[in-house]
Design an enzyme around this catalytic site. Structure first.
Site, short mmCIF file in Angstrom:
data_model
loop_
_atom_site.label_atom_id
_atom_site.label_comp_id
_atom_site.label_asym_id
_atom_site.label_seq_id
_atom_site.Cartn_x
_atom_site.Cartn_y
_atom_site.Cartn_z
N GLY A 1 -32.74 -13.43 -15.45
CA GLY A 1 -32.08 -14.31 -16.41
C GLY A 1 -32.33 -13.87 -17.85
NE ARG B 1 -39.00 -12.31 -16.66
CZ ARG B 1 -38.93 -13.63 -16.48
NH1 ARG B 1 -38.12 -14.14 -15.56
NH2 ARG B 1 -39.67 -14.44 -17.21
NE ARG C 1 -20.35 -14.19 -26.07
CZ ARG C 1 -20.06 -15.39 -26.59
NH1 ARG C 1 -21.02 -16.27 -26.74
NH2 ARG C 1 -18.82 -15.70 -26.92
NE ARG D 1 -32.52 -16.67 -10.01
CZ ARG D 1 -33.19 -16.66 -11.16
NH1 ARG D 1 -32.91 -15.74 -12.08
NH2 ARG D 1 -34.14 -17.55 -11.40
CB SER E 1 -39.59 -17.52 -13.35
OG SER E 1 -38.62 -18.01 -14.25
CG ASP F 1 -42.81 -23.70 -13.51
OD1 ASP F 1 -42.27 -24.67 -12.96
OD2 ASP F 1 -42.16 -22.73 -13.95
NE ARG G 1 -44.16 -18.36 -17.41
CZ ARG G 1 -43.35 -19.41 -17.30
NH1 ARG G 1 -42.05 -19.21 -17.15
NH2 ARG G 1 -43.83 -20.63 -17.36
#
Length: 234
Positions: A20, A24, A43, A87, A90, A204, A217
């Site tokens: 996402g 990353r 963008r 995908r 997290s 989380d 992370r």
């Protein structure tokens, strides 16, 4: 080029990993790919193409939520002929057997709605992973000594959810984790006869309220990326 992807013809690989977060995507490309080249900056949603063990791979940010992912996946499939879309992201743990840093491989993705809802109308379509990718990802995890969790996840429409009753029912019915993209990825893959999978890292937990610090992370996501890559080329 498309409205949202500035890559030229031939610059997008048939295998695409979809984090996402665009940063990353940059980290994963620099860490795992050889000769990685930035092919998209439109963008600020960065995309990179390079090679993993000699195989061409694109790592393209997809943004947060199913509407954003739908834009990128539609263009990757229709305009760049992407064939395998995985995908990597997290997720929040929803099961007591899932712990921080654990890897979850999504067999199915439940949801209240997706951008595809208008197409399905009265049908409750059940989006699921490509079995070949799923099987290969499980084998990769086991080969790396990782006891990955395999099962259903929940793709939520909202990040700040105020439906504790819904979360309780998800947990009751064995849902492992919650995120915001996979259900639409699986819908689009089914529609266009492409392979799709989601491999997530628990950052989380809804039950314990634990969370990984942001600096931890990326260090915890390496296994997830390598599992995805090994699955794509098994």
């Amino acid at each position: 080029m498309t409205i949202h992807i500035g890559a030229q013809p031939g610059e997008i690989a048939e295998t695409v990993l979809l984090p996402g977060d665009p940063l990353r995507a940059k980290w994963a490309a620099e860490t795992f790919l050889d000769d990685a080249k930035c092919v998209n900056q439109v963008r600020g949603m960065l995309g990179f193409t390079g090679f993993w063990r000699g195989n061409p791979v694109t790592i393209q940010g997809s943004g947060m939520g199913m509407p954003s992912l739908s834009i990128y996946v539609n263009e990757l499939i229709k305009d760049y002929d992407a064939k395998t879309l995985i995908r990597i992201g997290s997720a929040g743990g929803m099961s007591p057997k899932v712990k921080l840093r654990d890897v979850v491989i999504a067999m199915t993705a439940s949801t209240l709605s997706t951008p595809s809802l208008g197409m399905f109308k009265e049908i409750n379509f059940a989006p699921c992973a490509d079995y070949g990718l799923l099987e290969a990802a499980v084998a990769s995890a086991r080969g790396r000594g990782i006891d990955a969790h395999v099962g259903g996840i929940y793709s939520s429409d909202v990040f700040y959810d105020e439906r504790p009753d819904l979360s309780e029912q998800m947990t009751r019915h064995g849902i492992l984790a919650v995120e915001m993209e996979t259900a639409e990825l699986y819908n689009l893959a089914a529609r266009h006869n492409r392979r799709a999978l989601a491999v997530c890292t628990i950052s989380d937990h809804l039950l314990t309220h634990e969370a990984l610090p942001s600096e931890d992370r990326e260090r915890s996501f390496g296994d997830m990326v390598e599992i995805a890559l090994e699955a794509a080329f098994a």
